[in-house]
Write a protein that holds these residues in place. Structure first.
Motif, mmCIF file in Angstrom:
data_model
loop_
_atom_site.group_PDB
_atom_site.id
_atom_site.type_symbol
_atom_site.label_atom_id
_atom_site.label_comp_id
_atom_site.label_asym_id
_atom_site.label_seq_id
_atom_site.Cartn_x
_atom_site.Cartn_y
_atom_site.Cartn_z
ATOM 1 N N ARG A 194 40.293 43.078 47.201
ATOM 2 C CA ARG A 194 41.340 43.977 46.749
ATOM 3 C C ARG A 194 42.509 43.927 47.725
ATOM 4 O O ARG A 194 42.319 44.032 48.939
ATOM 5 C CB ARG A 194 40.819 45.423 46.647
ATOM 6 C CG ARG A 194 39.803 45.648 45.542
ATOM 7 C CD ARG A 194 40.419 45.504 44.153
ATOM 8 N NE ARG A 194 39.470 45.812 43.098
ATOM 9 C CZ ARG A 194 38.616 44.962 42.580
ATOM 10 N NH1 ARG A 194 38.575 43.726 43.044
ATOM 11 N NH2 ARG A 194 37.797 45.330 41.613
ATOM 12 N N PHE A 195 43.683 43.763 47.198
ATOM 13 C CA PHE A 195 44.925 43.895 47.947
ATOM 14 C C PHE A 195 44.926 42.981 49.179
ATOM 15 O O PHE A 195 44.826 41.775 49.046
ATOM 16 C CB PHE A 195 45.171 45.366 48.296
ATOM 17 C CG PHE A 195 45.143 46.262 47.099
ATOM 18 C CD1 PHE A 195 46.131 46.171 46.127
ATOM 19 C CD2 PHE A 195 44.111 47.163 46.909
ATOM 20 C CE1 PHE A 195 46.115 46.987 45.001
ATOM 21 C CE2 PHE A 195 44.072 47.977 45.780
ATOM 22 C CZ PHE A 195 45.076 47.877 44.841
ATOM 23 N N THR A 196 45.012 43.532 50.385
ATOM 24 C CA THR A 196 45.169 42.702 51.583
ATOM 25 C C THR A 196 43.847 42.354 52.252
ATOM 26 O O THR A 196 43.839 41.724 53.310
ATOM 27 C CB THR A 196 46.071 43.413 52.605
ATOM 28 O OG1 THR A 196 45.481 44.669 52.956
ATOM 29 C CG2 THR A 196 47.466 43.620 52.032
ATOM 30 N N VAL A 197 42.734 42.758 51.698
ATOM 31 C CA VAL A 197 41.417 42.389 52.234
ATOM 32 C C VAL A 197 40.747 41.459 51.225
ATOM 33 O O VAL A 197 40.397 41.871 50.116
ATOM 34 C CB VAL A 197 40.533 43.623 52.490
ATOM 35 C CG1 VAL A 197 39.152 43.194 52.989
ATOM 36 C CG2 VAL A 197 41.196 44.551 53.491
ATOM 37 N N ARG A 198 40.579 40.201 51.620
ATOM 38 C CA ARG A 198 40.007 39.186 50.735
ATOM 39 C C ARG A 198 38.596 38.857 51.230
ATOM 40 O O ARG A 198 38.409 38.066 52.152
ATOM 41 C CB ARG A 198 40.878 37.928 50.719
ATOM 42 C CG ARG A 198 42.375 38.208 50.548
ATOM 43 C CD ARG A 198 42.679 38.884 49.230
ATOM 44 N NE ARG A 198 42.424 38.003 48.095
ATOM 45 C CZ ARG A 198 42.568 38.377 46.834
ATOM 46 N NH1 ARG A 198 42.920 39.624 46.548
ATOM 47 N NH2 ARG A 198 42.344 37.524 45.865
ATOM 48 N N ALA A 199 37.617 39.522 50.649
ATOM 49 C CA ALA A 199 36.234 39.403 51.105
ATOM 50 C C ALA A 199 35.572 38.162 50.523
ATOM 51 O O ALA A 199 36.131 37.463 49.663
ATOM 52 C CB ALA A 199 35.457 40.652 50.715
ATOM 53 N N THR A 200 34.366 37.870 51.002
ATOM 54 C CA THR A 200 33.553 36.803 50.427
ATOM 55 C C THR A 200 32.133 37.312 50.244
ATOM 56 O O THR A 200 31.620 38.081 51.071
ATOM 57 C CB THR A 200 33.542 35.554 51.315
ATOM 58 O OG1 THR A 200 32.709 34.544 50.697
ATOM 59 C CG2 THR A 200 32.993 35.834 52.702
ATOM 60 N N GLU A 201 31.498 36.896 49.160
ATOM 61 C CA GLU A 201 30.075 37.141 48.985
ATOM 62 C C GLU A 201 29.299 36.191 49.900
ATOM 63 O O GLU A 201 29.846 35.215 50.432
ATOM 64 C CB GLU A 201 29.677 36.923 47.532
ATOM 65 C CG GLU A 201 30.335 37.883 46.552
ATOM 66 C CD GLU A 201 29.915 39.315 46.773
ATOM 67 O OE1 GLU A 201 28.697 39.593 46.801
ATOM 68 O OE2 GLU A 201 30.805 40.171 46.931
ATOM 69 N N LEU A 202 28.005 36.442 50.061
ATOM 70 C CA LEU A 202 27.179 35.623 50.947
ATOM 71 C C LEU A 202 26.543 34.444 50.221
ATOM 72 O O LEU A 202 25.754 33.702 50.820
ATOM 73 C CB LEU A 202 26.099 36.492 51.598
ATOM 74 C CG LEU A 202 26.627 37.648 52.447
ATOM 75 C CD1 LEU A 202 25.455 38.412 53.071
ATOM 76 C CD2 LEU A 202 27.580 37.150 53.521
ATOM 77 N N ALA A 203 26.889 34.266 48.964
ATOM 78 C CA ALA A 203 26.407 33.124 48.176
ATOM 79 C C ALA A 203 27.436 32.842 47.093
ATOM 80 O O ALA A 203 28.208 33.730 46.704
ATOM 81 C CB ALA A 203 25.046 33.421 47.558
ATOM 82 N N PRO A 204 27.485 31.619 46.572
ATOM 83 C CA PRO A 204 28.430 31.305 45.500
ATOM 84 C C PRO A 204 28.241 32.215 44.293
ATOM 85 O O PRO A 204 27.123 32.526 43.886
ATOM 86 C CB PRO A 204 28.092 29.849 45.162
ATOM 87 C CG PRO A 204 27.525 29.296 46.427
ATOM 88 C CD PRO A 204 26.752 30.428 47.041
#
Length: 239
Positions: free
Chosen positions: A20-30
């Motif tokens: 969301r917005f300025t925080v671009r997270a990643t999941e721990l798996a595809p």
């Protein structure tokens, strides 16, 4: 049953599902949305093209080398350099290796496999800044998806294996629940909101899927010490 196996490995990966917005997270798996998007790019589909046939494919992923989450404090400017863009924090998985698989109609999978070898658009591991570091397609397997993911040899790097001296290594397997037979059910089910209904930038939309988690012990194979001079010696012997 036919499954197409994919090796997702590279210096960096980023599989966003909650950014969301300025925080671009990643999941721990595809994520399913990320992998389906990569396959759609391979066969030459644009964001507004239909993807119903790809969504019908059952999906699973195995964590061969989980990787490490790292953060990039991201700055950018407009093309003319006059204005600064909003600052953002972008998260990535570094040095991760995953085995992903899709199950479905054999003819469709054959076409996808050929497209992955010769993609219409560049392939990337979640974000454009994350290209694959190795060939992606591992080919077709004539077996159910869970069996294909379970039976494939461990894809972890040599250095990762050396750091895990246990006799076995527990790998996490995340598979669409409707692809799992009753004998493989674990009861460890969770919901993921990563089924892409539309990639159109004007109206991106996602729905939920049920995912079953299975832990798989994989017997380690011995890893020989690497001698960087051996290849040169072999080349000299053949010349």
């Amino acid at each position: 049953m036919t499954a197409l196996l994919l090796r997702l490995a590279g210096p960096l990966q980023a599989w966003g599902a909650k950014s969301r917005f300025t925080v671009r997270a990643t999941e721990l798996a595809p994520t399913k949305s990320g992998v389906v998007g990569m396959l759609a790019a391979a066969v030459g589909r644009r964001r507004i093209d239909p993807i119903e046939d790809l969504l019908a494919l059952r999906f699973g992923v195995r964590k061969d080398q989980p990787g490490t989450v790292i953060r990039d404090f991201h700055t950018a400017r407009t093309l003319d350099g006059k204005n600064s863009m909003p600052l953002s924090k972008r998260y990535y998985l570094a040095d991760a290796v995953f085995l992903a698989g899709i199950e479905g109609d054999r003819a469709l999978l054959e076409g996808i496999g050929e497209a992955v070898h010769n993609p219409a658009f560049p392939l990337y591991l979640g974000r454009r800044s994350c290209p694959p570091g190795q060939p992606v397609s591992l080919g077709l397997r004539e077996k159910p998806l869970v069996d294909a993911l379970r039976d494939e040899p461990w894809l972890a790097s040599d250095w990762f294996r050396r750091r895990h001296p246990e006799e076995t290594f527990q790998m996490e397997l995340l598979v669409d629940q409707d692809a799992i037979s009753p004998k493989d059910r674990t009861g460890d089910v969770r919901g993921y909101r990563d089924v892409p209904l539309s990639y159109d930038s004007r109206r991106r939309d996602y729905s939920f899927r049920d995912v079953e988690r299975i832990m798989i012990p994989i017997e380690k194979r011995p890893v020989d010490d690497l001698d960087p001079m051996s290849a040169l010696e072999e080349a000299d012997a053949c010349s």
